[in-house]
Design an enzyme around this catalytic site. Structure first.
Site, PDB file in Angstrom:
ATOM      1  N   ASP A 277      43.421  51.150  33.181  1.00 28.07           N
ATOM      2  CA  ASP A 277      44.282  51.156  32.013  1.00 28.07           C
ATOM      3  C   ASP A 277      43.508  50.515  30.853  1.00 28.07           C
ATOM      4  O   ASP A 277      42.381  50.037  31.011  1.00 28.07           O
ATOM      5  CB  ASP A 277      45.591  50.408  32.301  1.00 28.07           C
ATOM      6  CG  ASP A 277      46.743  50.905  31.439  1.00 28.07           C
ATOM      7  OD1 ASP A 277      46.489  51.455  30.352  1.00 28.07           O
ATOM      8  OD2 ASP A 277      47.906  50.732  31.840  1.00 28.07           O
ATOM      9  N   TYR A 278      44.137  50.474  29.708  1.00 29.49           N
ATOM     10  CA  TYR A 278      43.511  50.087  28.435  1.00 29.49           C
ATOM     11  C   TYR A 278      42.906  48.683  28.526  1.00 29.49           C
ATOM     12  O   TYR A 278      43.627  47.699  28.621  1.00 29.49           O
ATOM     13  CB  TYR A 278      44.585  50.134  27.360  1.00 29.49           C
ATOM     14  CG  TYR A 278      44.120  50.386  25.948  1.00 29.49           C
ATOM     15  CD1 TYR A 278      44.333  51.611  25.332  1.00 29.49           C
ATOM     16  CD2 TYR A 278      43.513  49.390  25.209  1.00 29.49           C
ATOM     17  CE1 TYR A 278      43.957  51.843  24.022  1.00 29.49           C
ATOM     18  CE2 TYR A 278      43.127  49.609  23.901  1.00 29.49           C
ATOM     19  CZ  TYR A 278      43.356  50.836  23.306  1.00 29.49           C
ATOM     20  OH  TYR A 278      42.967  51.045  21.999  1.00 29.49           O
TER      21      TYR A 278
END
Length: 752
Positions: A277-278
């Site tokens: 994820d980010y």
């Protein structure tokens, strides 16, 4: 570096490399170590931003072969330009994989995923993903960060809006439907795209309902209740998996050997690629497990293939290779998995196959797609109350439409509608005016703001003005509403949350209506006029006063582009509400977590009245306000006593369970017939009931249908304390009914 050495010691080299076609293998053989590491780098030019970092020098990195994929931009012409840089200007011309958060539709927006789940209609849900893929691929995209299948039982957590509710069985069915919809069965079809199941794993169980927070649970609960939807997506052939932000057993998920080597690769046999994820790799530093080089090496060593935005791989992996903290074979395998995904998409044959501007002009926001979105939205709505059958409304008289969300175009699409155009959305009052026809006089007043608190509004409005505080005072807004209400025959009060009061980084401690809206409803209630409350929400809410005092409550979640029209369709009876809750609505936040499949205790409360020395509260009930599976209709249904074909079943035999359901109303409608099973005696404590099947049926007035379920050994399997999947002999309760509380029970026995 002790963490890295420890991981390397326990890391097993995969027995076989990812197989590439001769053409792609030839390209791979020419790649330098820097170019291989470059394929592991996923960047964003700044379109979809869900963190504090935006990639820099994007074009230069693409020219240098330092980028494997990009996300956050769309548009066939615009994305073609980015692809052209990678193909024409980098040394080997390796195309980019281009992604986007296509969560509940692309530009034609469907209800939020929590709303979609309330349809209990797998064919419909699959079709929404298929349509989203058609639009997205016409817009230059080939990879979606969806489905999100995290089980969540805490409505304070904002991202509950993005998932499918509290139940692992239903969540698993939806996971499979979404993957099929996005990916189809033939990647040579340019209208299909890669799906990415997220967030692996357990993100929905964040403590306190606070986003990004710690998760701590037993592996027995994990295997039985939280992992099944991810596994269902893997079994459906999902091409990629995204990591989660939380820790698991005190280890950040993006560095968890247990999750990615032991479970995902070895136990489940997943051979696709894993993306973080980010900036999740970088965030492991804040978790306290090392510096950027350490955490980047840790992630690679547990089979993480692509680094989203953080660029820890790009900046440190070559140094870690030289220092002996990662192996070249692990870099190679990660690179090969990324290349394999691009090969599946046909990008090495035609890097520009997804940039069809002509198809985009015909398909995106087409009349066909919008009509389908309207149909889906209506099916997602859940009728929570309908006193004296006040709904559906007649298309006559005067209707007062009041509330801060009645004419708020900006809030119609809901959270995670990154490519949606709010200006194309239909508001509730527009829908009511269109559907009601000339025989109805529509009156309107805003009545209140969503919130009067400017500091709260500032936090919610991170992506744009969703809470707009009116220049008129609260007293004037309320006075205008009462003037309108007193002229009308009936009031439609449109209230609830702004779009981004739920979603990522939108956790809430107060999950009831904002005080200003509750004050509005209480003032309207004093007029004595009947009130239909239309609720916009991205989570289960506490609605005790509303449930007592509103004549009807229609939960419409966030219905998307055509949501306003769909609300009107249901209010006036052109459509019959058929949604059923997939999350329990708490009576009070003090009950959280609350869900239907809880374990029993040694001192259970056998009734609704509090008893001393029993497991209950002194001041509130144990039961939710609205249970899992609940929803009303404009029709009524009768269930016959269930009939079991036998009371014994074994490894080689099963039991047929039949029940007749009759529509005893005067309107054609749908009913969701739900099957639950309880393992009464087992080697470990088991839930009081578990959903094991459901059928959504449509019945004309007076029509009766027989619904049949088959109970076999797979329905009573579970993971024991040794994490072995077992089915044990013993007594089981079989339950059928319209929701998780109104159930008929019968006993059956498993004989081995």
């Amino acid at each position: 570096m002790k963490h890295i050495l420890y991981l390397l010691f326990f890391t097993s080299i995969l027995s076989a490399q990812t197989t590439l076609s001769p053409k792609v293998e030839a390209i791979y053989q020419q790649m330098t170590i820097d170019e291989k590491i470059g394929q592991l780098n996923l960047i964003t030019p700044g379109g979809t931003v869900t963190g504090e970092v935006v990639s820099k020098n994007v074009n230069e990195k693409m020219k240098n072969g330092q980028v494997g994929g990009i996300f956050g931009i769309r548009g066939a012409k615009k994305v073609r330009q980015a692809q052209q840089i990678a193909v024409d200007s980098s040394r080997l011309g390796i195309p980019l994989i281009i992604g986007m958060d296509v969560i509940h539709g692309h530009q034609t927006i469907f209800p939020i995923p929590l709303g979609l789940s309330c349809t209990w209609n797998m064919d419909l849900i699959e079709k929404t993903a298929r349509q989203a893929a058609r639009e997205a691929t016409a817009d230059g995209l080939m990879w979606t960060f969806s489905p999100m299948v995290d089980i969540s039982r805490d409505p304070r957590w904002g991202r509950i809006s993005e998932g499918n509710g509290e139940d692992p069985y239903l969540g698993s069915q939806i996971a499979k439907a979404m993957v099929r919809g996005y990916q189809g069965d033939d990647f040579t079809d340019p209208t299909t795209m890669l799906a990415c199941v997220k967030h692996f794993a357990l993100y929905g169980a964040a403590e306190g309902g606070r986003d990004y927070n710690t998760v701590d649970m037993s592996k027995v609960r994990m295997y039985n209740e939280y992992l099944p939807p991810y596994k269902a997506a893997i079994d459906a052939g999902v091409a990629s998996v995204m990591t989660s932000f939380n820790v698991l057993d005190y280890v950040p998920a993006s560095g968890s050997k247990f999750l990615f080597r032991d479970v995902l690769r070895d136990e489940w046999g997943f051979d696709g690629f894993v993306v973080t994820d980010y900036t999740a790799i970088n965030e492991m530093i804040e978790h306290g497990v090392g510096n950027l080089q350490t955490v980047s090496a840790t992630a690679l060593n547990v089979d993480i293939d692509m680094d989203m935005v953080g660029e820890g791989f790009l900046m440190t992996l070559k140094e870690s290779l030289e220092d002996g903290f990662v192996t070249e074979s692990d870099i190679n395998e990660a690179c090969r998995r990324i290349l394999k995904a691009k090969e599946l998409l046909g990008l090495f044959e035609d890097p520009y196959r997804y940039f069809d501007e002509e198809r985009a002009s015909k398909e995106i926001l087409s009349d066909e797609f919008r009509a389908f979105a309207r149909e889906v939205a209506a099916e997602s709505f859940v009728l929570l109350k309908n006193e004296d059958d006040i709904l559906p409304l007649e298309k006559t008289g005067k209707i007062a439409v009041i509330g801060p969300l009645a004419d708020s175009r900006r809030n119609m699409l809901g959270t995670w509608s990154v490519s949606g155009d709010h200006s194309k959305a239909v508001t509730v009052i527009e829908g009511i005016r269109e559907v009601a026809g000339e025989g109805v006089e529509i009156l309107y007043a805003k009545g209140s703001n969503i919130s009067d608190d400017p500091e709260f509004a500032r936090k919610v409005n991170a992506f744009g003005p969703e809470i707009v505080i009116d220049e008129r005072s609260s007293a004037i807004l309320l006075e205008e509403a009462l003037i309108v209400a007193n002229q009308a025959d009936v009031i439609v009060a449109v209230v609830g949350e702004a779009a981004d009061m739920s979603g990522e980084s939108s956790s809430m401690a107060n999950i009831g209506l904002q005080p200003e809206q509750l004050e509005l409803l209480k003032a309207l209630e004093k007029t004595g006029k009947p009130i239909i409350m239309v609720l916009y929400n991205g989570r289960p809410m506490t609605l005790n006063w509303e449930s007592e005092n509103m004549d009807a409550i229609l939960d419409v979640w966030f219905g998307g582009t055509e949501g306003g029209n769909a609300v009107a369709d249901v209010l006036f009876g052109d459509k019959v509400p058929g949604g059923r809750l997939t999350t329990s609505f708490p009576f009070h936040v003090g009950q959280i977590p609350i869900y239907y499949s809880m374990l029993n205790t040694g001192r259970p409360n056998f009734g609704e009245t509090a008893q001393k020395f029993r497991s209950n509260y002194l001041d509130i009930p144990n039961q939710p306000l609205y249970p899992f599976g609940y929803g009303l209709s404009y029709a009524t249904f009768d269930y016959s006593p269930m009939v079991l074909s036998d009371t014994l079943f074994s490894n080689t035999s099963d039991i047929k369970v039949n029940v007749n359901v009759k529509n005893t109303g005067d309107r054609e409608a749908t009913e969701v017939v739900q099957l639950y099973v309880r393992d009464v005696v087992a080697s470990i404590s088991r839930p009081m009931k578990e959903l094991k099947g459901f059928q959504k049926i449509r019945l004309a007035p007076g029509e009766e249908k027989q619904v049949e379920f088959t109970i076999d050994q797979s329905m009573v399997e579970f993971y024991n304390v040794d994490l072995e999947k077992v089915s044990e002999p013993g007594l089981f309760e079989v339950m059928i009914g319209p929701d998780s509380q109104r159930l008929e029970r019968r006993n059956a026995i498993l004989k081995k």
